[in-house]
Design a protein around this motif. Sequence first.
Motif, PDB file in Angstrom:
ATOM      1  N   PRO A 273      34.933  47.508  67.309  1.00 45.53           N
ATOM      2  CA  PRO A 273      35.487  46.175  67.038  1.00 45.53           C
ATOM      3  C   PRO A 273      34.430  45.109  66.805  1.00 45.53           C
ATOM      4  CG  PRO A 273      35.726  46.739  69.357  1.00 45.53           C
ATOM      5  CD  PRO A 273      35.253  47.975  68.665  1.00 45.53           C
ATOM      6  N   THR A 274      33.234  45.324  67.364  1.00 43.15           N
ATOM      7  CA  THR A 274      32.172  44.313  67.218  1.00 43.15           C
ATOM      8  C   THR A 274      31.871  44.047  65.752  1.00 43.15           C
ATOM      9  OG1 THR A 274      31.205  45.060  69.303  1.00 43.15           O
ATOM     10  CG2 THR A 274      29.819  43.701  67.866  1.00 43.15           C
ATOM     11  N   TYR A 275      31.810  45.100  64.970  1.00 43.10           N
ATOM     12  CA  TYR A 275      31.507  44.960  63.540  1.00 43.10           C
ATOM     13  C   TYR A 275      32.538  44.093  62.840  1.00 43.10           C
ATOM     14  CZ  TYR A 275      30.995  46.327  58.634  1.00 43.10           C
ATOM     15  OH  TYR A 275      30.849  46.308  57.268  1.00 43.10           O
ATOM     16  N   TYR A 276      33.814  44.263  63.207  1.00 43.08           N
ATOM     17  CA  TYR A 276      34.898  43.541  62.540  1.00 43.08           C
ATOM     18  C   TYR A 276      35.087  42.127  63.088  1.00 43.08           C
ATOM     19  CZ  TYR A 276      36.269  47.868  60.256  1.00 43.08           C
ATOM     20  OH  TYR A 276      36.278  49.004  59.478  1.00 43.08           O
ATOM     21  N   PHE A 277      34.596  41.893  64.311  1.00 51.85           N
ATOM     22  CA  PHE A 277      34.781  40.577  64.916  1.00 51.85           C
ATOM     23  C   PHE A 277      33.688  39.587  64.540  1.00 51.85           C
ATOM     24  CE2 PHE A 277      37.507  42.363  68.534  1.00 51.85           C
ATOM     25  CZ  PHE A 277      38.667  41.924  67.911  1.00 51.85           C
ATOM     26  N   ASN A 278      32.460  40.064  64.382  1.00 55.09           N
ATOM     27  CA  ASN A 278      31.333  39.141  64.216  1.00 55.09           C
ATOM     28  C   ASN A 278      31.487  38.222  63.014  1.00 55.09           C
ATOM     29  OD1 ASN A 278      30.084  40.110  66.487  1.00 55.09           O
ATOM     30  ND2 ASN A 278      28.726  41.520  65.407  1.00 55.09           N
TER      31      ASN A 278
END
Length: 300
Positions: free
Chosen positions: A193-198
């Motif tokens: 999810p980090t990739y999609y949230f940043n």
Amino acid sequence: MEPNNRTTHTVTEFLITGLDEVQHPKLVGAAILLVLFLILIGSITNICVIAFNKPLHTPMYFFICSLAMVDIVFSSGTSVTMLNVLLGEERRIPYAPCMIQCFLFHFGSSMEPFAIALMAYDRLIAISYPLRYHTILTNTNVCLLILANWAVGCMLASLLTGLVNNLPFCGSNKLPYSFCEYAALVRAACVNPTYYFNAISALATAILWVNLALIIVSYMKIVYAVIQMSSSKDRRKTFNTCVSHMIVVACFFIPKVLFSTDLHFVIIMLYSLLPPMINLLIYCFKTKDIKQSLMKRFKR
């Protein structure tokens, strides 16, 4: 993005689990239904009053009408699923309606700050450049600004919905949130999810703060123009024309700045239903021209 070797599955529906711990769900659902009903009736009334009264066909009321339409989309985008869960006791939501709700929620939430900023711009021109008001904010220019607002909202909502629509899901279809939105769907997918949230978080933060900065700058110029006025009566009258909008700004931006979307659904309701409700009270019942027009129609 990290590679992912987990087996993905075709998801046909999602399970809303973010409301499982709500006490007295029927009572909470009834309260949400009442607020939504008032927002819809009030916003539609605002739109109709402005649309059918030529004296109200001015830039300020066009912006109010646009904000009312945004409020309808914004509040409806969050409430339908919650009402279905709380009152209908149905936690399942099919895939397509979930994506539609995701689009509507982000469509409304991305347009709301732009709509409020446009109203601050309207007040700035009216107070700082009163003689040029109707040459700067012509009906054509106002319509273009409103259309641009809707186009930006549609583009951002399409971007977010398109991203989650292409995500792979690994067996679990539970959404520990109150309704379908970008964060809930990303966390349910079998991706990092980090990739999609940043990137999206940076974009959302930029939209929020850029609009807030524009509003603050507008009011700084308004304050300067008010200070230059010689008459205390004129200063008080001018200030009163801005009070309603300042309340709307505070009710929308304060919850957005102080709270994150990961908090309890009560906080989500605070910044999804409270601003439209405040907008209704301010612009339907406190705006003199709209109130007088409503009273005339009721008397008839």
